[in-house]
Design a protein around this motif. Structure first.
Motif, mmCIF file in Angstrom:
data_model
loop_
_atom_site.group_PDB
_atom_site.id
_atom_site.type_symbol
_atom_site.label_atom_id
_atom_site.label_comp_id
_atom_site.label_asym_id
_atom_site.label_seq_id
_atom_site.Cartn_x
_atom_site.Cartn_y
_atom_site.Cartn_z
ATOM 1 N N ARG A 178 1.003 -1.084 0.098
ATOM 2 C CA ARG A 178 -0.142 -0.054 0.006
ATOM 3 C C ARG A 178 1.002 1.151 -0.068
ATOM 4 O O ARG A 178 0.527 2.261 -0.699
ATOM 5 C CB ARG A 178 -0.898 -0.033 1.139
ATOM 6 N N LEU A 179 1.750 1.098 0.791
ATOM 7 C CA LEU A 179 2.762 2.347 0.875
ATOM 8 C C LEU A 179 3.582 2.315 -0.465
ATOM 9 O O LEU A 179 3.859 3.486 -1.004
ATOM 10 C CB LEU A 179 3.863 2.106 1.913
ATOM 11 N N GLN A 180 3.983 1.485 -1.287
ATOM 12 C CA GLN A 180 4.520 1.330 -2.640
ATOM 13 C C GLN A 180 3.369 2.053 -3.443
ATOM 14 O O GLN A 180 3.782 2.936 -4.336
ATOM 15 C CB GLN A 180 4.798 0.014 -3.082
ATOM 16 N N ALA A 181 2.152 1.579 -3.554
ATOM 17 C CA ALA A 181 1.099 2.202 -4.231
ATOM 18 C C ALA A 181 0.951 3.715 -4.238
ATOM 19 O O ALA A 181 0.740 4.550 -5.127
ATOM 20 C CB ALA A 181 -0.189 1.421 -4.144
ATOM 21 N N ALA A 182 1.225 4.041 -2.844
ATOM 22 C CA ALA A 182 0.949 5.597 -2.628
ATOM 23 C C ALA A 182 2.201 6.460 -3.070
ATOM 24 O O ALA A 182 2.241 7.683 -2.959
ATOM 25 C CB ALA A 182 0.687 5.643 -1.126
ATOM 26 N N GLY A 183 3.355 5.773 -3.348
ATOM 27 C CA GLY A 183 4.445 6.188 -3.895
ATOM 28 C C GLY A 183 5.608 6.811 -2.639
ATOM 29 O O GLY A 183 6.143 7.652 -2.897
ATOM 30 N N ILE A 184 5.333 6.052 -1.528
ATOM 31 C CA ILE A 184 5.904 6.381 -0.517
ATOM 32 C C ILE A 184 7.283 5.512 -0.191
ATOM 33 O O ILE A 184 8.278 5.882 0.146
ATOM 34 C CB ILE A 184 5.178 6.375 0.846
ATOM 35 N N VAL A 185 7.329 4.059 -0.565
ATOM 36 C CA VAL A 185 8.180 3.160 -0.647
ATOM 37 C C VAL A 185 8.556 2.450 -1.891
ATOM 38 O O VAL A 185 7.618 2.585 -2.656
ATOM 39 C CB VAL A 185 8.034 2.218 0.610
ATOM 40 N N SER A 186 9.724 2.133 -2.235
ATOM 41 C CA SER A 186 9.870 1.106 -3.301
ATOM 42 C C SER A 186 10.557 -0.037 -2.690
ATOM 43 O O SER A 186 11.219 0.071 -1.703
ATOM 44 C CB SER A 186 10.817 1.798 -4.445
ATOM 45 N N PHE A 187 11.067 -0.810 -3.650
ATOM 46 C CA PHE A 187 11.590 -2.022 -3.039
ATOM 47 C C PHE A 187 13.131 -2.149 -3.830
ATOM 48 O O PHE A 187 13.007 -2.019 -5.353
ATOM 49 C CB PHE A 187 10.871 -3.220 -3.351
ATOM 50 N N GLU A 188 14.142 -2.389 -3.447
ATOM 51 C CA GLU A 188 15.533 -2.747 -3.966
ATOM 52 C C GLU A 188 15.846 -4.048 -4.055
ATOM 53 O O GLU A 188 15.509 -4.853 -2.931
ATOM 54 C CB GLU A 188 16.446 -1.899 -3.161
ATOM 55 N N LYS A 189 15.980 -4.632 -5.345
ATOM 56 C CA LYS A 189 16.282 -6.265 -5.136
ATOM 57 C C LYS A 189 17.486 -6.663 -4.388
ATOM 58 O O LYS A 189 18.474 -5.781 -4.426
ATOM 59 C CB LYS A 189 16.795 -6.706 -6.709
ATOM 60 N N GLY A 190 17.359 -7.684 -3.835
ATOM 61 C CA GLY A 190 18.419 -8.136 -2.872
ATOM 62 C C GLY A 190 18.882 -9.633 -3.369
ATOM 63 O O GLY A 190 18.496 -9.970 -4.589
ATOM 64 N N ALA A 191 19.629 -10.274 -2.563
ATOM 65 C CA ALA A 191 20.133 -11.680 -3.132
ATOM 66 C C ALA A 191 18.915 -12.557 -2.885
ATOM 67 O O ALA A 191 17.881 -12.563 -2.474
ATOM 68 C CB ALA A 191 20.946 -12.024 -1.763
ATOM 69 N N GLY A 192 18.971 -13.300 -4.189
ATOM 70 C CA GLY A 192 17.828 -14.034 -4.406
ATOM 71 C C GLY A 192 16.390 -13.542 -4.470
ATOM 72 O O GLY A 192 16.044 -12.517 -5.543
ATOM 73 N N ARG A 193 15.271 -13.913 -3.928
ATOM 74 C CA ARG A 193 14.109 -13.282 -4.085
ATOM 75 C C ARG A 193 13.948 -12.065 -2.943
ATOM 76 O O ARG A 193 12.642 -11.677 -2.795
ATOM 77 C CB ARG A 193 13.116 -14.351 -3.871
ATOM 78 N N MET A 194 15.022 -11.914 -2.074
ATOM 79 C CA MET A 194 14.902 -10.728 -1.079
ATOM 80 C C MET A 194 14.525 -9.369 -2.039
ATOM 81 O O MET A 194 15.097 -9.009 -3.018
ATOM 82 C CB MET A 194 15.968 -10.817 -0.289
ATOM 83 N N ARG A 195 13.778 -8.668 -1.189
ATOM 84 C CA ARG A 195 13.519 -7.161 -1.559
ATOM 85 C C ARG A 195 13.508 -6.449 -0.362
ATOM 86 O O ARG A 195 13.119 -6.555 0.630
ATOM 87 C CB ARG A 195 12.059 -7.059 -2.048
ATOM 88 N N ALA A 196 14.443 -5.315 -0.566
ATOM 89 C CA ALA A 196 14.713 -4.413 0.667
ATOM 90 C C ALA A 196 13.908 -3.132 0.344
ATOM 91 O O ALA A 196 13.911 -2.489 -0.446
ATOM 92 C CB ALA A 196 16.139 -4.095 0.717
ATOM 93 N N PRO A 197 12.874 -2.892 1.221
ATOM 94 C CA PRO A 197 12.101 -1.754 1.267
ATOM 95 C C PRO A 197 13.027 -0.375 1.364
ATOM 96 O O PRO A 197 14.013 -0.507 2.360
ATOM 97 C CB PRO A 197 11.043 -1.641 2.524
ATOM 98 N N ARG A 198 12.745 0.452 0.662
ATOM 99 C CA ARG A 198 13.412 2.036 0.788
ATOM 100 C C ARG A 198 12.492 2.999 0.890
ATOM 101 O O ARG A 198 11.446 3.077 0.031
ATOM 102 C CB ARG A 198 14.397 2.275 -0.484
#
Length: 142
Positions: free
Chosen positions: A95-115
């Motif tokens: 929901r925060l991503q859809a609102a333009g507040i956070v995004s995800f950075e690709k990490g190792a494997g399937r991990m995603r880091a919120p930014r």
């Protein structure tokens, strides 16, 4: 989302080309705008003021402060830090991503880091009508 800006004449030329050769449609963006300003306005997150107020609860503001520090490498790690279930946290982050507040950075494997990608949210409430707006301000890229 990819898009293209151009004049009406350019859009008409593209349309004629696609009508003549439908296979060409896959090569171009699906959205066209007359200017970058129009594209930015049109593609901005569409979130109601009420939904934004609910999304920015005290619990979620604390979550955003943890994300802002920038040292979280996955949603799982973040869930442990803020003592929330990973599945519930994942829904909130979407929901925060859809609102333009956070995004995800690709990490190792399937991990995603919120930014955190926005630093300020402005609510313009029309108390006598239905013209309330939400503006999410992201810092200018240097």
């Amino acid at each position: 989302m990819t898009y293209k800006t151009g004049s009406i004449g350019e859009f008409m030329q593209w349309t004629k080309k696609v009508v003549a050769e439908p296979s060409k449609a896959g090569e171009s963006p699906k959205k066209w705008f007359d200017s970058e300003a129009t594209a930015e306005k049109s593609l901005a997150a569409k979130v109601s003021a009420e939904a934004m107020v609910k999304l920015l609860s005290a619990e979620n503001l604390a979550l955003l402060q943890v994300i802002a520090k920038g040292n979280v490498s996955s949603v799982r790690e973040l869930a442990q830090l803020v003592n929330r279930k990973e599945s519930n946290l994942s829904r909130t982050l979407k929901r925060l991503q859809a609102a333009g507040i956070v995004s995800f950075e690709k990490g190792a494997g399937r991990m995603r880091a919120p930014r955190l990608i926005a630093r300020r949210v402005t609510l313009d409430l029309d108390l006598a009508g239905a013209n309330s707006t939400v503006s999410v301000k992201q810092p200018a890229q240097v």
